[in-house]
Design a protein around this motif. Structure first.
Motif: not given
Ligand code: BTN
Length: 236
Positions: A80, A84, A93, A186
């Motif tokens: 992530h 991201a 997310l 997150h």
């Protein structure tokens, strides 16, 4: 250019393989990074297939010595972190245990499989794919599909490897706490109405110190150790 760093001692790059996880588990040694341009039998969680067309996405597996169910969460935080940044303004997310979602659709997944003292950490990220099979067209997205630009898969892989080094080093020194905080920051599911796999309505409370999902069913607290938690259809 991918450098061999702390976690990665050896690298195998394949044009095509059935599954990088299968290949890595059969090789049976730690510190091996296997990546492929295409998988013909990519494996997903819960016995599902992972659609793996040639040249567009990332299919990679890293082997570690030993087994620890929390590695799946550590890897989720790492993937992530990398994705991201690349997704820029597109909302990205993390969904327990380790789905990577962009704009609420699945952009990446992680499958950890252990055998013979080795864990294969398999990572699939949709990078440049924009055409999907009908069965996942409504639920899948890629970095390119979300941002409108294309990415060099090798650079995306390098960003993921760098994040893996950082997160596994942090896990070694500080345990799961930083990962739990990262998930809180997150994931939008905390406090939200959701459903267990059997459809039972619940509310997500937190990730437990062991890495399980803590939910409330009515007034009862439950720990979900595996499987999926489904968002309330109106949320995520
Ligand atoms: C999921 O279902 O969310 C997990 C998908 C994991 C896919 C990756 S692609 C590289 C590695 N090799 C496999 O066969 N599966 C994993």
């Amino acid at each position: 250019m991918i450098t061999l760093d702390g976690l990665v001692k050896e690298r195998v790059t394949l044009a095509c393989v059935d599954s990088t996880n299968r290949y890595a588990l059969e090789a049976g040694r730690p510190g091996l990074l296997v990546s492929a341009d295409e998988q013909t039998a990519g494996r997903g969680r819960k016995g599902r297939a992972w659609f793996s067309p040639p040249g567009e996405n990332i299919y990679m597996t890293l082997t570690l010595a030993g087994a620890d169910p929390r590695w799946a969460l550590v890897t989720g935080a790492a993937v992530h972190t990398a994705v991201a940044v690349l997704a820029g303004d597109c909302p990205c997310l993390l969904k327990w245990p380790n789905d990577i979602l962009i704009e609420g659709k699945k952009a990446g997944g992680i499958l950890c499989e252990a055998r013979g003292g080795i864990t294969a950490i398999g990572i699939g990220v949709n990078v440049n794919q924009t055409v999907w099979p009908a069965e996942i067209a409504a639920t899948a997205i890629s970095l390119a599909g979300a941002t409108g630009r294309s990415f060099a898969p090798a650079e995306v892989m390098q960003a993921i490897l760098a994040a893996l080094e950082t997160w596994f080093a942090l896990y070694r020194t500080e345990g799961l706490e930083p990962v739990r905080s990262y998930f809180r920051a997150h994931s939008r599911m905390r406090g939200s109405p959701a459903r267990l796999e059997d459809g039972t309505p619940c509310r997500v409370v937190d990730i437990s110190p062991e890495g399980y999902l803590e939910v409330e069913v009515g007034h009862e607290r439950r720990l979900i150790t595996s499987g999926d938690i489904l968002p309330d259809p109106d949320r995520l």
